[in-house]
Design a protein around this motif. Structure first.
Motif, PDB file in Angstrom:
ATOM      1  N   TRP A   6       0.828  -1.204   0.000  1.00 18.12           N
ATOM      2  CA  TRP A   6       0.000   0.000   0.000  1.00 18.12           C
ATOM      3  C   TRP A   6       0.864   1.257   0.000  1.00 18.12           C
ATOM      4  O   TRP A   6       0.534   2.246  -0.670  1.00 18.12           O
ATOM      5  CB  TRP A   6      -0.936   0.011   1.209  1.00 18.12           C
ATOM      6  CG  TRP A   6      -2.132  -0.858   1.030  1.00 18.12           C
ATOM      7  CD1 TRP A   6      -2.423  -2.003   1.708  1.00 18.12           C
ATOM      8  CD2 TRP A   6      -3.207  -0.659   0.113  1.00 18.12           C
ATOM      9  NE1 TRP A   6      -3.612  -2.533   1.269  1.00 18.12           N
ATOM     10  CE2 TRP A   6      -4.113  -1.713   0.281  1.00 18.12           C
ATOM     11  CE3 TRP A   6      -3.496   0.307  -0.845  1.00 18.12           C
ATOM     12  CZ2 TRP A   6      -5.294  -1.832  -0.460  1.00 18.12           C
ATOM     13  CZ3 TRP A   6      -4.662   0.193  -1.593  1.00 18.12           C
ATOM     14  CH2 TRP A   6      -5.539  -0.870  -1.382  1.00 18.12           C
ATOM     15  N   VAL A  27      -5.246  12.213  -5.016  1.00 18.89           N
ATOM     16  CA  VAL A  27      -6.412  11.581  -4.378  1.00 18.89           C
ATOM     17  C   VAL A  27      -6.175  10.080  -4.246  1.00 18.89           C
ATOM     18  O   VAL A  27      -6.442   9.486  -3.193  1.00 18.89           O
ATOM     19  CB  VAL A  27      -7.697  11.889  -5.180  1.00 18.89           C
ATOM     20  CG1 VAL A  27      -8.833  10.979  -4.767  1.00 18.89           C
ATOM     21  CG2 VAL A  27      -8.077  13.345  -5.013  1.00 18.89           C
ATOM     22  N   LEU A  28      -5.653   9.460  -5.294  1.00 18.21           N
ATOM     23  CA  LEU A  28      -5.372   8.022  -5.228  1.00 18.21           C
ATOM     24  C   LEU A  28      -4.235   7.731  -4.252  1.00 18.21           C
ATOM     25  O   LEU A  28      -4.229   6.699  -3.578  1.00 18.21           O
ATOM     26  CB  LEU A  28      -5.051   7.487  -6.620  1.00 18.21           C
ATOM     27  CG  LEU A  28      -6.220   7.517  -7.605  1.00 18.21           C
ATOM     28  CD1 LEU A  28      -5.761   7.094  -8.991  1.00 18.21           C
ATOM     29  CD2 LEU A  28      -7.358   6.632  -7.126  1.00 18.21           C
ATOM     30  N   SER A  31      -5.767   7.814  -0.847  1.00 18.08           N
ATOM     31  CA  SER A  31      -6.547   6.589  -0.668  1.00 18.08           C
ATOM     32  C   SER A  31      -5.632   5.399  -0.412  1.00 18.08           C
ATOM     33  O   SER A  31      -5.959   4.508   0.382  1.00 18.08           O
ATOM     34  CB  SER A  31      -7.417   6.329  -1.899  1.00 18.08           C
ATOM     35  OG  SER A  31      -8.334   7.379  -2.065  1.00 18.08           O
ATOM     36  N   LEU A  34      -4.695   5.421   3.156  1.00 17.74           N
ATOM     37  CA  LEU A  34      -5.780   4.897   3.989  1.00 17.74           C
ATOM     38  C   LEU A  34      -5.838   3.368   3.930  1.00 17.74           C
ATOM     39  O   LEU A  34      -6.102   2.703   4.930  1.00 17.74           O
ATOM     40  CB  LEU A  34      -7.117   5.511   3.566  1.00 17.74           C
ATOM     41  CG  LEU A  34      -7.268   7.007   3.856  1.00 17.74           C
ATOM     42  CD1 LEU A  34      -8.553   7.548   3.243  1.00 17.74           C
ATOM     43  CD2 LEU A  34      -7.218   7.262   5.351  1.00 17.74           C
ATOM     44  N   GLY A  35      -5.569   2.815   2.739  1.00 22.43           N
ATOM     45  CA  GLY A  35      -5.479   1.356   2.617  1.00 22.43           C
ATOM     46  C   GLY A  35      -4.338   0.801   3.450  1.00 22.43           C
ATOM     47  O   GLY A  35      -4.454  -0.252   4.078  1.00 22.43           O
ATOM     48  N   LEU A  51     -11.936   0.312   1.393  1.00 26.40           N
ATOM     49  CA  LEU A  51     -11.575   1.620   1.923  1.00 26.40           C
ATOM     50  C   LEU A  51     -10.866   2.458   0.858  1.00 26.40           C
ATOM     51  O   LEU A  51     -11.139   3.645   0.705  1.00 26.40           O
ATOM     52  CB  LEU A  51     -10.699   1.471   3.168  1.00 26.40           C
ATOM     53  CG  LEU A  51     -10.297   2.766   3.862  1.00 26.40           C
ATOM     54  CD1 LEU A  51     -11.536   3.522   4.348  1.00 26.40           C
ATOM     55  CD2 LEU A  51      -9.365   2.476   5.029  1.00 26.40           C
ATOM     56  N   PHE A  52      -9.996   1.818   0.107  1.00 28.53           N
ATOM     57  CA  PHE A  52      -9.291   2.508  -0.977  1.00 28.53           C
ATOM     58  C   PHE A  52     -10.294   3.041  -1.996  1.00 28.53           C
ATOM     59  O   PHE A  52     -10.270   4.214  -2.369  1.00 28.53           O
ATOM     60  CB  PHE A  52      -8.290   1.562  -1.647  1.00 28.53           C
ATOM     61  CG  PHE A  52      -7.594   2.155  -2.839  1.00 28.53           C
ATOM     62  CD1 PHE A  52      -6.506   2.989  -2.671  1.00 28.53           C
ATOM     63  CD2 PHE A  52      -8.024   1.872  -4.132  1.00 28.53           C
ATOM     64  CE1 PHE A  52      -5.856   3.549  -3.765  1.00 28.53           C
ATOM     65  CE2 PHE A  52      -7.389   2.419  -5.232  1.00 28.53           C
ATOM     66  CZ  PHE A  52      -6.296   3.264  -5.044  1.00 28.53           C
ATOM     67  N   SER A  55     -12.853   5.709  -0.384  1.00 25.45           N
ATOM     68  CA  SER A  55     -12.185   6.984  -0.081  1.00 25.45           C
ATOM     69  C   SER A  55     -11.811   7.726  -1.375  1.00 25.45           C
ATOM     70  O   SER A  55     -11.933   8.952  -1.443  1.00 25.45           O
ATOM     71  CB  SER A  55     -10.960   6.780   0.805  1.00 25.45           C
ATOM     72  OG  SER A  55      -9.971   6.019   0.138  1.00 25.45           O
ATOM     73  N   ALA A  56     -11.393   7.001  -2.393  1.00 23.94           N
ATOM     74  CA  ALA A  56     -11.072   7.648  -3.670  1.00 23.94           C
ATOM     75  C   ALA A  56     -12.332   8.289  -4.248  1.00 23.94           C
ATOM     76  O   ALA A  56     -12.307   9.445  -4.694  1.00 23.94           O
ATOM     77  CB  ALA A  56     -10.485   6.639  -4.655  1.00 23.94           C
ATOM     78  N   LEU A  59     -13.331  11.359  -2.066  1.00 24.06           N
ATOM     79  CA  LEU A  59     -12.410  12.482  -2.276  1.00 24.06           C
ATOM     80  C   LEU A  59     -12.634  13.128  -3.637  1.00 24.06           C
ATOM     81  O   LEU A  59     -12.606  14.357  -3.752  1.00 24.06           O
ATOM     82  CB  LEU A  59     -10.958  12.016  -2.126  1.00 24.06           C
ATOM     83  CG  LEU A  59     -10.494  11.753  -0.695  1.00 24.06           C
ATOM     84  CD1 LEU A  59      -9.138  11.062  -0.686  1.00 24.06           C
ATOM     85  CD2 LEU A  59     -10.438  13.050   0.089  1.00 24.06           C
TER      86      LEU A  59
END
Length: 141
Positions: A6, A27-28, A31, A34-35, A51-52, A55-56, A59
């Motif tokens: 990640w 943004v990615l 994310s 967060l992953g 979550l990835f 969240s992407a 966002l």
């Protein structure tokens, strides 16, 4: 160990953002971090991927429009490359037919091609622009 993957994914997108400057890759990257956090908390892989993705999406949907409002767009317009036709350029590196050379137009360097050899230091006239290549001929405007 999955947290390291990640981290690599996140850093890949952050580095890619440095080349694009659009904030989409950032943004990615966020994310991906967060992953990675979910991985460090020992969440299952499907939760990390979810979550990835979520969240992407969030966002993109909410942070990007907010960012566009907070960061004003540049009002400056770039000149059209078609405006280069007819301008003069200075040959920086000799132009060899079939191989090309290098010219300076104002403060920019461009690849240039001509039907005849043109020595460095000469002034040429831009006849045509195709993508990022200038087609020039000897002589001043």
């Amino acid at each position: 160990m999955l947290w390291l993957i990640w981290l690599i994914v996140a850093m890949f997108f952050v580095i890619l953002e440095l080349f694009t400057g659009t904030f989409y890759m950032l943004v990615l990257g966020i994310s991906g971090l967060l992953g990675m956090a979910a991985s460090l908390l020992h969440a299952p892989v499907w939760v990390q991927l979810g979550l990835f993705a979520v969240s992407a999406f969030l966002l993109y949907a909410f942070a990007m429009p907010l960012g566009r409002k907070l960061i004003p767009a540049s009002k400056e317009t770039l000149p059209s490359v078609s405006q280069l036709v007819g301008q003069k350029a200075h040959v920086i590196r000799e132009i060899v037919p079939g191989e090309g050379g290098l010219v300076r137009v104002n403060t920019e360097l461009w690849s240039a091609f001509a039907e005849e050899p043109i020595a460095a230091g000469e002034v040429v006239t831009i006849e045509e622009v195709k993508v990022s290549k200038l087609y020039v001929k000897k002589g001043q405007v």
